[in-house]
Design a protein around this motif. Sequence first.
Motif, short mmCIF file in Angstrom:
data_model
loop_
_atom_site.label_atom_id
_atom_site.label_comp_id
_atom_site.label_asym_id
_atom_site.label_seq_id
_atom_site.Cartn_x
_atom_site.Cartn_y
_atom_site.Cartn_z
N LEU A 294 11.93 14.53 50.19
CA LEU A 294 12.27 14.62 48.79
C LEU A 294 12.80 13.29 48.28
O LEU A 294 13.75 12.73 48.86
CB LEU A 294 13.34 15.71 48.58
CG LEU A 294 13.84 15.93 47.17
CD1 LEU A 294 12.73 16.47 46.28
CD2 LEU A 294 15.01 16.89 47.19
N CYS A 295 12.21 12.77 47.23
CA CYS A 295 12.71 11.54 46.61
C CYS A 295 13.98 11.88 45.84
O CYS A 295 13.98 12.74 44.96
CB CYS A 295 11.66 10.96 45.67
SG CYS A 295 12.20 9.45 44.84
N THR A 296 15.08 11.20 46.18
CA THR A 296 16.36 11.48 45.55
C THR A 296 16.74 10.43 44.52
O THR A 296 17.75 10.58 43.82
CB THR A 296 17.48 11.59 46.60
OG1 THR A 296 17.56 10.35 47.32
CG2 THR A 296 17.20 12.73 47.57
N GLY A 297 15.97 9.37 44.41
CA GLY A 297 16.24 8.33 43.42
C GLY A 297 15.28 7.18 43.57
O GLY A 297 14.72 6.97 44.64
N SER A 298 15.07 6.47 42.48
CA SER A 298 14.18 5.31 42.57
C SER A 298 14.65 4.22 41.62
O SER A 298 15.42 4.47 40.68
CB SER A 298 12.73 5.70 42.24
OG SER A 298 12.62 6.12 40.90
N PHE A 299 14.19 3.00 41.89
CA PHE A 299 14.52 1.84 41.08
C PHE A 299 13.26 1.00 40.95
O PHE A 299 12.63 0.68 41.96
CB PHE A 299 15.64 1.03 41.74
CG PHE A 299 16.09 -0.13 40.90
CD1 PHE A 299 17.07 0.04 39.94
CD2 PHE A 299 15.52 -1.37 41.06
CE1 PHE A 299 17.48 -1.03 39.16
CE2 PHE A 299 15.92 -2.45 40.29
CZ PHE A 299 16.90 -2.28 39.33
N ARG A 300 12.91 0.66 39.74
CA ARG A 300 11.73 -0.16 39.49
C ARG A 300 12.17 -1.60 39.26
O ARG A 300 12.96 -1.87 38.35
CB ARG A 300 10.95 0.36 38.29
CG ARG A 300 10.37 1.72 38.56
CD ARG A 300 9.78 2.33 37.30
NE ARG A 300 9.27 3.64 37.59
CZ ARG A 300 7.98 3.91 37.74
NH1 ARG A 300 7.07 2.97 37.59
NH2 ARG A 300 7.60 5.13 38.04
N LEU A 301 11.67 -2.50 40.07
CA LEU A 301 12.02 -3.91 40.00
C LEU A 301 10.79 -4.69 39.57
O LEU A 301 9.73 -4.57 40.19
CB LEU A 301 12.50 -4.38 41.37
CG LEU A 301 13.07 -5.78 41.51
CD1 LEU A 301 14.38 -5.89 40.75
CD2 LEU A 301 13.29 -6.11 42.98
N ARG A 302 10.93 -5.45 38.48
CA ARG A 302 9.80 -6.28 38.05
C ARG A 302 9.49 -7.34 39.11
O ARG A 302 10.40 -7.86 39.76
CB ARG A 302 10.11 -6.96 36.72
CG ARG A 302 10.17 -6.02 35.54
CD ARG A 302 10.28 -6.78 34.21
NE ARG A 302 10.95 -8.06 34.29
CZ ARG A 302 12.20 -8.28 33.88
NH1 ARG A 302 12.92 -7.30 33.38
NH2 ARG A 302 12.73 -9.48 33.98
N VAL A 303 8.23 -7.66 39.25
CA VAL A 303 7.81 -8.63 40.26
C VAL A 303 8.53 -9.96 40.08
O VAL A 303 8.91 -10.59 41.07
CB VAL A 303 6.27 -8.81 40.22
CG1 VAL A 303 5.83 -9.98 41.08
CG2 VAL A 303 5.58 -7.54 40.67
N ASP A 304 8.79 -10.37 38.85
CA ASP A 304 9.46 -11.65 38.64
C ASP A 304 10.94 -11.60 39.03
O ASP A 304 11.60 -12.63 39.11
CB ASP A 304 9.29 -12.15 37.21
CG ASP A 304 9.92 -11.24 36.16
OD1 ASP A 304 10.14 -10.05 36.44
OD2 ASP A 304 10.17 -11.74 35.04
N GLU A 305 11.48 -10.40 39.30
CA GLU A 305 12.86 -10.27 39.77
C GLU A 305 12.96 -10.24 41.30
O GLU A 305 14.06 -10.36 41.85
CB GLU A 305 13.48 -8.98 39.21
CG GLU A 305 13.61 -8.99 37.70
CD GLU A 305 14.09 -7.66 37.15
OE1 GLU A 305 15.10 -7.70 36.42
OE2 GLU A 305 13.49 -6.62 37.46
N VAL A 306 11.84 -10.08 41.97
CA VAL A 306 11.83 -9.99 43.43
C VAL A 306 12.41 -11.23 44.10
O VAL A 306 13.19 -11.11 45.05
CB VAL A 306 10.42 -9.65 43.96
CG1 VAL A 306 10.34 -9.75 45.47
CG2 VAL A 306 10.00 -8.25 43.49
N PRO A 307 12.07 -12.45 43.65
CA PRO A 307 12.67 -13.63 44.31
C PRO A 307 14.20 -13.63 44.29
O PRO A 307 14.83 -14.05 45.25
CB PRO A 307 12.10 -14.82 43.52
CG PRO A 307 10.79 -14.31 43.00
CD PRO A 307 11.06 -12.86 42.66
N GLY A 308 14.81 -13.15 43.22
CA GLY A 308 16.27 -13.07 43.17
C GLY A 308 16.82 -12.09 44.19
O GLY A 308 17.84 -12.36 44.84
#
Length: 82
Positions: A44-58
Amino acid sequence: MSPARRLSDAGSIFLDRRGDDRALRVSWHHDDGLVVLSQWRDNLCTGSFRLRVDEVPGLIALLREGLDAQYVAARDRVERTG
């Protein structure tokens, strides 16, 4: 270190050391320009977070800094105990 299991060509699953079928899933959604980090318990997925690709390096830089600090602390402990 918790093992990672391959989710697909676009992601991985990292198992939580506490057990109870807790996991972090990382999945790339290239068409949307996102990485989705989702927390799972059992199936069961209990939570998720969407991260923009341009934020991945940070995020990677932050994780790298923490890892570097951990290595320094471990080295210092070994040097102090001889």
